[in-house]
Design an enzyme around this catalytic site. Structure first.
Site, PDB file in Angstrom:
ATOM      1  N   THR A   1       0.829  -1.208   0.000  1.00  0.00           N
ATOM      2  CA  THR A   1       0.000   0.000   0.000  1.00  0.00           C
ATOM      3  C   THR A   1       0.865   1.260   0.000  1.00  0.00           C
ATOM      4  O   THR A   1       2.004   1.227   0.499  1.00  0.00           O
ATOM      5  CB  THR A   1      -0.887   0.002   1.267  1.00  0.00           C
ATOM      6  OG1 THR A   1      -1.419   1.304   1.471  1.00  0.00           O
ATOM      7  CG2 THR A   1      -0.102  -0.372   2.525  1.00  0.00           C
ATOM      8  N   ASP A   2       0.318   2.346  -0.512  1.00  0.00           N
ATOM      9  CA  ASP A   2       1.066   3.615  -0.477  1.00  0.00           C
ATOM     10  C   ASP A   2       1.216   4.131   0.961  1.00  0.00           C
ATOM     11  O   ASP A   2       2.010   5.033   1.216  1.00  0.00           O
ATOM     12  CB  ASP A   2       0.407   4.676  -1.369  1.00  0.00           C
ATOM     13  CG  ASP A   2      -1.033   5.003  -0.994  1.00  0.00           C
ATOM     14  OD1 ASP A   2      -1.557   4.417  -0.030  1.00  0.00           O
ATOM     15  OD2 ASP A   2      -1.642   5.855  -1.682  1.00  0.00           O
ATOM     16  N   GLU A   3       0.451   3.550   1.889  1.00  0.00           N
ATOM     17  CA  GLU A   3       0.512   4.042   3.274  1.00  0.00           C
ATOM     18  C   GLU A   3       1.864   3.769   3.927  1.00  0.00           C
ATOM     19  O   GLU A   3       2.189   4.384   4.938  1.00  0.00           O
ATOM     20  CB  GLU A   3      -0.623   3.434   4.110  1.00  0.00           C
ATOM     21  CG  GLU A   3      -1.985   3.778   3.547  1.00  0.00           C
ATOM     22  CD  GLU A   3      -3.127   3.545   4.516  1.00  0.00           C
ATOM     23  OE1 GLU A   3      -2.902   3.596   5.722  1.00  0.00           O
ATOM     24  OE2 GLU A   3      -4.240   3.307   4.038  1.00  0.00           O
TER      25      GLU A   3
ATOM     26  N   TYR B   1      -1.184  -0.329  11.207  1.00  0.00           N
ATOM     27  CA  TYR B   1      -1.473  -1.029   9.949  1.00  0.00           C
ATOM     28  C   TYR B   1      -0.328  -0.829   8.956  1.00  0.00           C
ATOM     29  O   TYR B   1       0.243  -1.798   8.444  1.00  0.00           O
ATOM     30  CB  TYR B   1      -2.801  -0.528   9.339  1.00  0.00           C
ATOM     31  CG  TYR B   1      -2.944  -0.851   7.861  1.00  0.00           C
ATOM     32  CD1 TYR B   1      -3.070  -2.167   7.432  1.00  0.00           C
ATOM     33  CD2 TYR B   1      -2.931   0.156   6.891  1.00  0.00           C
ATOM     34  CE1 TYR B   1      -3.182  -2.479   6.074  1.00  0.00           C
ATOM     35  CE2 TYR B   1      -3.045  -0.135   5.536  1.00  0.00           C
ATOM     36  CZ  TYR B   1      -3.166  -1.456   5.136  1.00  0.00           C
ATOM     37  OH  TYR B   1      -3.265  -1.751   3.796  1.00  0.00           O
TER      38      TYR B   1
ATOM     39  N   LYS C   1       2.430  -3.505   7.337  1.00  0.00           N
ATOM     40  CA  LYS C   1       2.621  -3.716   5.892  1.00  0.00           C
ATOM     41  C   LYS C   1       4.079  -3.422   5.515  1.00  0.00           C
ATOM     42  O   LYS C   1       4.676  -4.118   4.693  1.00  0.00           O
ATOM     43  CB  LYS C   1       1.678  -2.822   5.075  1.00  0.00           C
ATOM     44  CG  LYS C   1       0.210  -3.171   5.172  1.00  0.00           C
ATOM     45  CD  LYS C   1      -0.157  -4.531   4.609  1.00  0.00           C
ATOM     46  CE  LYS C   1       0.006  -4.629   3.104  1.00  0.00           C
ATOM     47  NZ  LYS C   1      -0.454  -5.961   2.593  1.00  0.00           N
TER      48      LYS C   1
HETATM   49  P1  NAD Z   1      -9.862  -6.814   2.921  1.00  0.00           P
HETATM   50  O1  NAD Z   1      -9.801  -6.499   4.386  1.00  0.00           O
HETATM   51  O2  NAD Z   1     -11.099  -6.507   2.167  1.00  0.00           O
HETATM   52  O3  NAD Z   1      -9.544  -8.369   2.696  1.00  0.00           O
HETATM   53  C1  NAD Z   1      -8.534  -9.039   3.387  1.00  0.00           C
HETATM   54  C2  NAD Z   1      -8.818 -10.525   3.279  1.00  0.00           C
HETATM   55  O4  NAD Z   1      -7.734 -11.203   3.921  1.00  0.00           O
HETATM   56  C3  NAD Z   1     -10.100 -10.954   3.990  1.00  0.00           C
HETATM   57  O5  NAD Z   1     -10.840 -11.807   3.153  1.00  0.00           O
HETATM   58  C4  NAD Z   1      -9.616 -11.682   5.218  1.00  0.00           C
HETATM   59  O6  NAD Z   1     -10.488 -12.739   5.631  1.00  0.00           O
HETATM   60  C5  NAD Z   1      -8.262 -12.226   4.748  1.00  0.00           C
HETATM   61  N1  NAD Z   1      -7.320 -12.458   5.836  1.00  0.00           N
HETATM   62  C6  NAD Z   1      -6.959 -11.600   6.818  1.00  0.00           C
HETATM   63  N2  NAD Z   1      -6.069 -12.186   7.632  1.00  0.00           N
HETATM   64  C7  NAD Z   1      -5.855 -13.432   7.142  1.00  0.00           C
HETATM   65  C8  NAD Z   1      -5.019 -14.506   7.536  1.00  0.00           C
HETATM   66  N3  NAD Z   1      -4.259 -14.438   8.619  1.00  0.00           N
HETATM   67  N4  NAD Z   1      -5.034 -15.640   6.804  1.00  0.00           N
HETATM   68  C9  NAD Z   1      -5.829 -15.736   5.699  1.00  0.00           C
HETATM   69  N5  NAD Z   1      -6.638 -14.753   5.293  1.00  0.00           N
HETATM   70  C10 NAD Z   1      -6.650 -13.613   6.001  1.00  0.00           C
HETATM   71  O7  NAD Z   1      -8.601  -6.089   2.302  1.00  0.00           O
HETATM   72  P2  NAD Z   1      -8.420  -5.344   0.897  1.00  0.00           P
HETATM   73  O8  NAD Z   1      -8.857  -3.950   1.057  1.00  0.00           O
HETATM   74  O9  NAD Z   1      -8.990  -6.152  -0.190  1.00  0.00           O
HETATM   75  O10 NAD Z   1      -6.829  -5.331   0.794  1.00  0.00           O
HETATM   76  C11 NAD Z   1      -6.136  -6.456   0.250  1.00  0.00           C
HETATM   77  C12 NAD Z   1      -4.654  -6.158   0.249  1.00  0.00           C
HETATM   78  O11 NAD Z   1      -4.403  -4.984  -0.515  1.00  0.00           O
HETATM   79  C13 NAD Z   1      -4.081  -5.895   1.640  1.00  0.00           C
HETATM   80  O12 NAD Z   1      -2.819  -6.489   1.709  1.00  0.00           O
HETATM   81  C14 NAD Z   1      -3.968  -4.383   1.718  1.00  0.00           C
HETATM   82  O13 NAD Z   1      -2.922  -3.989   2.564  1.00  0.00           O
HETATM   83  C15 NAD Z   1      -3.683  -4.041   0.259  1.00  0.00           C
HETATM   84  N6  NAD Z   1      -4.135  -2.708  -0.157  1.00  0.00           N
HETATM   85  C16 NAD Z   1      -5.441  -2.324  -0.004  1.00  0.00           C
HETATM   86  C17 NAD Z   1      -5.849  -1.074  -0.456  1.00  0.00           C
HETATM   87  C18 NAD Z   1      -7.281  -0.630  -0.353  1.00  0.00           C
HETATM   88  O14 NAD Z   1      -7.564   0.520  -0.706  1.00  0.00           O
HETATM   89  N7  NAD Z   1      -8.218  -1.467   0.047  1.00  0.00           N
HETATM   90  C19 NAD Z   1      -4.908  -0.199  -1.045  1.00  0.00           C
HETATM   91  C20 NAD Z   1      -3.584  -0.626  -1.173  1.00  0.00           C
HETATM   92  C21 NAD Z   1      -3.215  -1.886  -0.740  1.00  0.00           C
END
Ligand code: NAD
Length: 337
Positions: A134-136, A161, A165
């Site tokens: 993530t950009d964070e 968080y 990451k």
């Molecule tokens: P989300 O919270 O919607 O989904 C996360 C999924 O991971 C869930 O289905 C959860 O059940 C599963 N999970 C969590 N812990 C787990 C574990 N220990 N074992 C197995 N499964 C597990 O998240 P998202 O928003 O879809 O983000 C997905 C990825 O993208 C993350 O790594 C996040 O850091 C990254 N990301 C998200 C965004 C955003 O805007 N949403 C932006 C940049 C990066």
């Protein structure tokens, strides 16, 4: 060429969109989806493809070393695309434990299992581990500057968080440097689109507005995020996974910087058109106390992926928000019927 890909967190927002995208684009690929189904994951997000021959769902924790080793023994995994994470900043501010367990320890378990399995096959330098970041991790930018985060910007995470990451990203990089593993990392800006959990900003705005409830904005509402439509992110991940250079990092942005107020206004305009009321949904916007350590602005310079892999986002913010609002209205109407 057919491949077996291990996708982690595939019942969550971005990874479930990614699985749909990848199965459509590469019908020969086999997708193994491991997800713990925390509060954030939902079976419904992958229901459509659940019965497909080339799809396997495994309910489990990425931090469970025995299970992860079993997966690598059972399936000939060609590549890992690692999304699974605890992802909500507010929850990490309340308690960071689950973030360290899933995001840091879980990533280490996956890396180690992939390393063991791929080393045995003599393919450590070939098979790919793609870390979704993530950009964070870069910290926060001032509102007054034109500066954006680029791939060389030093990490400066400012909440548990983003710290978790950042820790995971460092581990991934270290497995590449130390063992010669074929790792790649991508850092994207804020995603939006269908299937995002209701606790996140855009789903909260839409669902509160639909129910006539106050739309809560932190602080003065002027924090800036760069919004990326999830399908554009999926295309970027596809390119980076297949064509990105080993050990490199790619920023993925939407080129849509907006303050939270501007974003809420856009969504309210769409709702005023699609679900007109005797008042404007904008009247529901309210300001609440600020999030602790609230990062002011995130924005990424994504010229590297644009120039080297030929990617650019294809969905305008207005079109993406319209599609997203329509999806949530549809879900909401199904739920109240
Ligand atoms: P989300 O919270 O919607 O989904 C996360 C999924 O991971 C869930 O289905 C959860 O059940 C599963 N999970 C969590 N812990 C787990 C574990 N220990 N074992 C197995 N499964 C597990 O998240 P998202 O928003 O879809 O983000 C997905 C990825 O993208 C993350 O790594 C996040 O850091 C990254 N990301 C998200 C965004 C955003 O805007 N949403 C932006 C940049 C990066």
């Amino acid at each position: 060429m057919s491949k077996s890909l291990l996708v982690t967190g595939g019942a969550g927002f971005i990874a479930s969109n990614f699985i749909h995208y990848i199965m459509q684009r590469y019908p020969d690929y086999k997708i193994i989806n491991i997800d713990k189904l925390t509060y954030a994951g939902s079976d419904a997000n992958v229901q459509e493809i659940a019965a497909s021959d080339n799809y396997q769902f495994i309910k489990g924790d990425i931090a469970d070393g025995q299970l992860i080793n079993w997966i690598f023994n059972e399936y000939d995994v060609d590549g890992v695309i690692h999304f699974a994470a605890e992802s909500h900043v507010d929850r990490s501010i309340n308690d960071a434990k689950a973030f360290i367990e899933s995001n840091v320890l879980g990533t280490n378990v996956l890396l180690q299992a992939a390393r063991d399995a791929w080393e045995k096959k003599g393919e450590l330098a070939i098979r790919r581990f793609h870390q979704i970041s993530t950009d964070e991790v870069y910290g926060s930018l001032d509102l007054e500057t034109d500066e954006k985060f680029h791939e060389q910007t030093p990490y400066d995470p400012r909440n548990p968080y983003s710290a978790s990451k950042a820790g995971a990203d460092m581990l991934v990089k270290s497995f590449g440097q130390t063992y010669g593993m074929n790792v790649v990392t991508s850092s994207s800006s804020n995603n939006y689109g269908p299937q995002q959990h209701s606790e996140k900003l855009i789903p909260t705005i839409i669902s509160n507005a639909l129910q006539g409830k106050p739309i809560p904005l932190y602080g003065d509402g002027k924090n800036v995020r760069d919004w990326l439509y999830v399908e554009d992110h999926c295309r970027a991940i596809d390119l980076i996974f297949h064509e990105g250079k080993k050990l490199e990092k790619y920023n993925v942005g939407g080129n849509n910087e907006r303050t939270n107020i501007e974003l809420s206004m856009m969504i309210c305009d769409i709702l005023d058109h699609l679900k007109p009321e005797h008042y404007s949904h904008k009247e529901l916007i309210t300001y609440i106390g600020d999030r602790k350590g609230h990062d002011r602005r995130y924005a990424v310079d994504d010229s590297k992926i644009r120039n080297t892999l030929g990617w650019k986002p294809s969905t305008t913010l207005n079109d993406g928000l319209n599609k997203t609002v329509e999806w949530y209205i549809d879900q909401w109407e199904k739920a109240i019927l």
